[in-house]
Design a protein around this motif. Structure first.
Motif, PDB file in Angstrom:
ATOM      1  N   GLU A  13     -58.853 -54.869  -2.374  1.00 12.15           N
ATOM      2  CA  GLU A  13     -59.437 -54.377  -3.618  1.00 12.15           C
ATOM      3  C   GLU A  13     -59.861 -52.916  -3.514  1.00 12.15           C
ATOM      4  OE1 GLU A  13     -59.581 -58.776  -3.716  1.00 12.15           O
ATOM      5  OE2 GLU A  13     -60.149 -57.293  -2.206  1.00 12.15           O
ATOM      6  N   ILE A  14     -60.334 -52.515  -2.340  1.00 18.35           N
ATOM      7  CA  ILE A  14     -60.722 -51.116  -2.145  1.00 18.35           C
ATOM      8  C   ILE A  14     -59.491 -50.223  -2.230  1.00 18.35           C
ATOM      9  CG2 ILE A  14     -61.674 -49.453  -0.497  1.00 18.35           C
ATOM     10  CD1 ILE A  14     -63.518 -51.727   0.499  1.00 18.35           C
ATOM     11  N   GLU A  15     -58.406 -50.629  -1.610  1.00 19.92           N
ATOM     12  CA  GLU A  15     -57.170 -49.850  -1.648  1.00 19.92           C
ATOM     13  C   GLU A  15     -56.552 -49.807  -3.049  1.00 19.92           C
ATOM     14  OE1 GLU A  15     -54.928 -48.294   0.725  1.00 19.92           O
ATOM     15  OE2 GLU A  15     -56.713 -48.155   1.955  1.00 19.92           O
ATOM     16  N   GLU A  16     -56.672 -50.891  -3.792  1.00 17.34           N
ATOM     17  CA  GLU A  16     -56.001 -51.002  -5.086  1.00 17.34           C
ATOM     18  C   GLU A  16     -56.816 -50.459  -6.257  1.00 17.34           C
ATOM     19  OE1 GLU A  16     -54.999 -55.134  -5.488  1.00 17.34           O
ATOM     20  OE2 GLU A  16     -53.589 -55.053  -3.814  1.00 17.34           O
ATOM     21  N   ARG A  17     -58.082 -50.204  -6.087  1.00 14.19           N
ATOM     22  CA  ARG A  17     -58.931 -49.761  -7.189  1.00 14.19           C
ATOM     23  C   ARG A  17     -58.478 -48.417  -7.729  1.00 14.19           C
ATOM     24  NH1 ARG A  17     -61.513 -46.231  -9.313  1.00 14.19           N
ATOM     25  NH2 ARG A  17     -61.130 -44.950  -7.490  1.00 14.19           N
ATOM     26  N   ARG A  18     -58.369 -48.329  -9.044  1.00  9.71           N
ATOM     27  CA  ARG A  18     -58.038 -47.092  -9.734  1.00  9.71           C
ATOM     28  C   ARG A  18     -58.919 -46.990 -10.968  1.00  9.71           C
ATOM     29  NH1 ARG A  18     -55.662 -47.256  -5.713  1.00  9.71           N
ATOM     30  NH2 ARG A  18     -53.514 -46.740  -5.210  1.00  9.71           N
ATOM     31  N   SER A  19     -59.102 -45.794 -11.474  1.00  6.48           N
ATOM     32  CA  SER A  19     -59.781 -45.608 -12.750  1.00  6.48           C
ATOM     33  C   SER A  19     -58.750 -45.830 -13.852  1.00  6.48           C
ATOM     34  CB  SER A  19     -60.356 -44.189 -12.847  1.00  6.48           C
ATOM     35  OG  SER A  19     -61.388 -44.023 -11.907  1.00  6.48           O
ATOM     36  N   ILE A  20     -58.974 -46.863 -14.640  1.00  3.49           N
ATOM     37  CA  ILE A  20     -58.032 -47.256 -15.684  1.00  3.49           C
ATOM     38  C   ILE A  20     -58.520 -46.720 -17.029  1.00  3.49           C
ATOM     39  CG2 ILE A  20     -56.956 -49.222 -16.870  1.00  3.49           C
ATOM     40  CD1 ILE A  20     -56.039 -48.825 -13.927  1.00  3.49           C
ATOM     41  N   ARG A  21     -57.619 -46.050 -17.747  1.00  4.68           N
ATOM     42  CA  ARG A  21     -57.968 -45.483 -19.044  1.00  4.68           C
ATOM     43  C   ARG A  21     -57.061 -45.989 -20.172  1.00  4.68           C
ATOM     44  NH1 ARG A  21     -59.097 -41.614 -15.233  1.00  4.68           N
ATOM     45  NH2 ARG A  21     -61.251 -40.841 -15.282  1.00  4.68           N
ATOM     46  N   LYS A  22     -56.225 -46.972 -19.855  1.00  7.49           N
ATOM     47  CA  LYS A  22     -55.399 -47.631 -20.873  1.00  7.49           C
ATOM     48  C   LYS A  22     -55.401 -49.125 -20.573  1.00  7.49           C
ATOM     49  CE  LYS A  22     -52.257 -43.779 -21.573  1.00  7.49           C
ATOM     50  NZ  LYS A  22     -50.926 -43.246 -21.293  1.00  7.49           N
ATOM     51  N   TYR A  23     -55.758 -49.910 -21.573  1.00  8.07           N
ATOM     52  CA  TYR A  23     -55.885 -51.355 -21.411  1.00  8.07           C
ATOM     53  C   TYR A  23     -55.023 -52.084 -22.437  1.00  8.07           C
ATOM     54  CZ  TYR A  23     -60.058 -49.995 -18.791  1.00  8.07           C
ATOM     55  OH  TYR A  23     -60.920 -49.427 -17.895  1.00  8.07           O
ATOM     56  N   LEU A 162     -69.222 -48.986 -18.113  1.00 11.42           N
ATOM     57  CA  LEU A 162     -68.038 -49.415 -17.378  1.00 11.42           C
ATOM     58  C   LEU A 162     -67.059 -50.008 -18.389  1.00 11.42           C
ATOM     59  CD1 LEU A 162     -67.233 -49.532 -14.365  1.00 11.42           C
ATOM     60  CD2 LEU A 162     -68.130 -51.860 -14.334  1.00 11.42           C
ATOM     61  N   THR A 163     -65.889 -49.366 -18.550  1.00  4.92           N
ATOM     62  CA  THR A 163     -64.867 -49.958 -19.405  1.00  4.92           C
ATOM     63  C   THR A 163     -64.157 -51.031 -18.585  1.00  4.92           C
ATOM     64  OG1 THR A 163     -63.229 -48.271 -18.804  1.00  4.92           O
ATOM     65  CG2 THR A 163     -64.561 -47.869 -20.786  1.00  4.92           C
ATOM     66  N   VAL A 164     -63.845 -52.153 -19.233  1.00 10.75           N
ATOM     67  CA  VAL A 164     -63.266 -53.295 -18.519  1.00 10.75           C
ATOM     68  C   VAL A 164     -62.162 -53.917 -19.369  1.00 10.75           C
ATOM     69  CG1 VAL A 164     -63.731 -55.546 -17.448  1.00 10.75           C
ATOM     70  CG2 VAL A 164     -65.528 -53.801 -17.490  1.00 10.75           C
ATOM     71  N   GLY A 165     -61.057 -54.262 -18.724  1.00 10.22           N
ATOM     72  CA  GLY A 165     -59.986 -54.963 -19.410  1.00 10.22           C
ATOM     73  C   GLY A 165     -58.786 -55.127 -18.496  1.00 10.22           C
ATOM     74  N   PHE A 166     -57.722 -55.675 -19.074  1.00 10.37           N
ATOM     75  CA  PHE A 166     -56.474 -55.819 -18.330  1.00 10.37           C
ATOM     76  C   PHE A 166     -55.719 -54.495 -18.403  1.00 10.37           C
ATOM     77  CE2 PHE A 166     -57.708 -60.114 -19.385  1.00 10.37           C
ATOM     78  CZ  PHE A 166     -57.460 -60.793 -18.200  1.00 10.37           C
ATOM     79  N   PRO A 167     -55.356 -53.918 -17.257  1.00 11.05           N
ATOM     80  CA  PRO A 167     -54.733 -52.591 -17.244  1.00 11.05           C
ATOM     81  C   PRO A 167     -53.395 -52.566 -17.978  1.00 11.05           C
ATOM     82  CG  PRO A 167     -55.403 -53.249 -15.025  1.00 11.05           C
ATOM     83  CD  PRO A 167     -55.544 -54.458 -15.905  1.00 11.05           C
ATOM     84  N   ALA A 168     -53.185 -51.485 -18.726  1.00 12.71           N
ATOM     85  CA  ALA A 168     -51.892 -51.217 -19.364  1.00 12.71           C
ATOM     86  C   ALA A 168     -51.258 -50.001 -18.704  1.00 12.71           C
ATOM     87  CB  ALA A 168     -52.082 -50.989 -20.858  1.00 12.71           C
ATOM     88  N   GLU A 169     -51.750 -49.650 -17.531  1.00 17.36           N
ATOM     89  CA  GLU A 169     -51.203 -48.540 -16.747  1.00 17.36           C
ATOM     90  C   GLU A 169     -51.436 -48.845 -15.278  1.00 17.36           C
ATOM     91  OE1 GLU A 169     -53.216 -44.825 -17.374  1.00 17.36           O
ATOM     92  OE2 GLU A 169     -55.179 -45.676 -16.950  1.00 17.36           O
ATOM     93  N   LYS A 170     -50.671 -48.174 -14.442  1.00 18.39           N
ATOM     94  CA  LYS A 170     -50.846 -48.322 -12.999  1.00 18.39           C
ATOM     95  C   LYS A 170     -50.838 -46.921 -12.386  1.00 18.39           C
ATOM     96  CE  LYS A 170     -49.301 -50.802  -8.995  1.00 18.39           C
ATOM     97  NZ  LYS A 170     -49.802 -52.031  -8.595  1.00 18.39           N
ATOM     98  N   PRO A 171     -52.001 -46.255 -12.425  1.00 25.55           N
ATOM     99  CA  PRO A 171     -52.043 -44.889 -11.885  1.00 25.55           C
ATOM    100  C   PRO A 171     -51.729 -44.861 -10.393  1.00 25.55           C
ATOM    101  CG  PRO A 171     -54.041 -45.410 -13.130  1.00 25.55           C
ATOM    102  CD  PRO A 171     -53.279 -46.686 -12.951  1.00 25.55           C
TER     103      PRO A 171
END
Length: 188
Positions: A13-23, A162-171
């Protein structure tokens, strides 16, 4: 391969965490929301003070008001859920005196409750990754503009939305400093 991913599933989870701005527009199920909050509640805090409070916002008009207070970051509206993370100074100060906290407050206890609440927020962020959700810290607002929107008293401090949702992007992963740049032994 990073040390975090060498056969240590718990650290992915630490490696995979990204700031998501599209959900996606998929709503976050209540069981997942409960897991997020329960994970935050497991965070350590000085003197076990547990200064955190979490306001769940999914009402569109309220989200729009929060976006406006957050320097009109319109991308936030794609998230189906906002968790407004609030630190409570009363967990550290027992007096009944009036306290009005903002970005200029010099009370040393403010630093402690922000620190402890930030730990809880990061627990939520990592749990979100574990559950397949995305998040992004938003802290570009001031206390006097965001607190009234949610009825938050003047003696509380909003640490982040904290914005939360299912990601619609993979930065892509962003470049990080090397260990040599940040690690010191015994002294600076």
């Amino acid at each position: 391969m990073s040390l975090l991913t060498r056969g240590t599933q718990e650290m992915k989870e630490i490696e995979e965490r990204r700031s998501i701005r599209k959900y996606t527009d998929k709503k976050v199920p209540q069981e997942m929301i409960n897991a997020l909050i329960e994970s935050g509640m497991q965070a350590p805090s000085g003197d076990n003070s547990q200064p955190w409070h979490f306001i769940l916002v999914d009402y569109e008009e309220m989200k729009r008001n929060i976006v406006n207070a957050s320097n009109n970051q319109k991308w936030m509206m794609t998230a189906p859920l906002f968790i407004v993370c609030v630190a409570d100074i009363r967990s550290r100060i027992d007096s009944n005196r009036d306290i009005d906290m903002d970005e200029e407050t010099s009370l040393p206890e403010l630093k402690l409750i922000i620190r402890d609440t930030a730990i809880a927020i990061e627990h939520i962020v990592l749990e979100a990754v574990h559950l397949g959700l995305g998040t992004c810290w938003v802290a570009w607002f001031d206390q006097k503009s965001i607190r009234p929107l949610l009825g938050i008293p003047a003696d509380k401090y909003v640490v982040c939305v904290l914005t939360v949702g299912f990601p619609a992007e993979k930065p892509a992963k962003r470049k990080r400093k090397t260990k040599d740049e940040v690690m010191h032994y015994n002294k600076w």
